[in-house]
Design an enzyme around this catalytic site. Structure first.
Site, short mmCIF file in Angstrom:
data_model
loop_
_atom_site.label_atom_id
_atom_site.label_comp_id
_atom_site.label_asym_id
_atom_site.label_seq_id
_atom_site.Cartn_x
_atom_site.Cartn_y
_atom_site.Cartn_z
N LYS A 131 0.82 -1.21 0.00
CA LYS A 131 0.00 0.00 0.00
C LYS A 131 0.86 1.26 0.00
O LYS A 131 2.01 1.27 0.45
CB LYS A 131 -0.94 0.02 1.22
CG LYS A 131 -2.00 -1.04 1.21
CD LYS A 131 -3.10 -0.70 0.23
CE LYS A 131 -4.20 -1.73 0.31
NZ LYS A 131 -5.37 -1.38 -0.40
N ARG A 162 -4.55 -10.12 3.27
CA ARG A 162 -4.46 -10.12 1.82
C ARG A 162 -3.04 -9.71 1.44
O ARG A 162 -2.55 -8.69 1.90
CB ARG A 162 -5.48 -9.14 1.28
CG ARG A 162 -5.71 -9.25 -0.17
CD ARG A 162 -6.85 -8.33 -0.55
NE ARG A 162 -6.89 -8.30 -1.98
CZ ARG A 162 -7.98 -8.21 -2.67
NH1 ARG A 162 -9.13 -8.11 -2.06
NH2 ARG A 162 -7.94 -8.20 -3.96
#
Length: 189
Positions: A144, A178
């Site tokens: 991210k 994830r």
């Protein structure tokens, strides 16, 4: 759909389909997908009814805004309270529509309409979410942009940071992590 069919026949693990569209949900589950991951928490017309009919687990994610503009100016008075309130409300709507609560997964939506500070607040609040909801939590922190903000690393050079965040998320109560780098994430968690 051909990829889902091929993976379903070749792999002993559930396949997740990322979609907001009921027609895609139907086709993907018919092809072998075993989980619907919806970044809009089944808010599209007919999405909840379709998910209830299909009977597979659903991941309800929080996202402020739309994918095209969600990072333009994320703004919350209290990110933890607002995300928690949204997820509780969406889960209740899903249960009322016939989705078995045992098939609901909640995702705070790291990086989806959230600043660095918002993401860190949500990561720290995972134990609260876990205790309050009693439903499985999904944390998607791999590669991210918050890692770029924290480390300055480019997207392809965020393995160490992704592993650290996966470990923190799992330690704080995430049931599902994830990840892009699955083997390394499994090892570290």
């Amino acid at each position: 759909i051909p990829v889902i069919e091929a993976l379903h026949d070749a792999m002993p693990v559930p396949i997740s389909v990322d979609t907001r569209k009921p027609a895609v949900m139907r086709a993907a589950v018919a092809a072998g997908a075993g989980l619907i991951n919806d970044v809009s928490a089944l808010q599209a017309p007919n999405a909840i009814g379709t998910a209830a009919e299909l009977g597979v687990p659903v991941s309800l994610m929080h996202m402020q805004g739309l994918p095209e503009s969600m990072q333009d100016n994320p703004d919350y008075r209290d990110v933890v309270a607002e995300v928690a309130g949204f997820l509780v409300a969406r889960a209740a709507v899903c249960v009322a529509a016939g989705i078995d609560p045992a098939r609901i997964i909640l995702d705070p939506g790291f990086g989806f309409g959230k600043s660095l500070e918002h993401n860190l607040s949500l990561l720290n609040a995972l134990p609260v979410f876990r205790a309050r909801f009693g439903l499985p939590l999904l944390a998607g922190l791999s590669r991210k942009s918050l890692l770029q903000a924290l480390t300055g690393r480019a997207v392809d050079d965020r393995l160490a940071g992704s592993l650290a965040l996966a470990t923190l998320a799992a330690d704080r109560g995430a049931d599902i992590v994830r990840a892009h780098d699955v083997a390394a994430t499994v090892d570290v968690v």
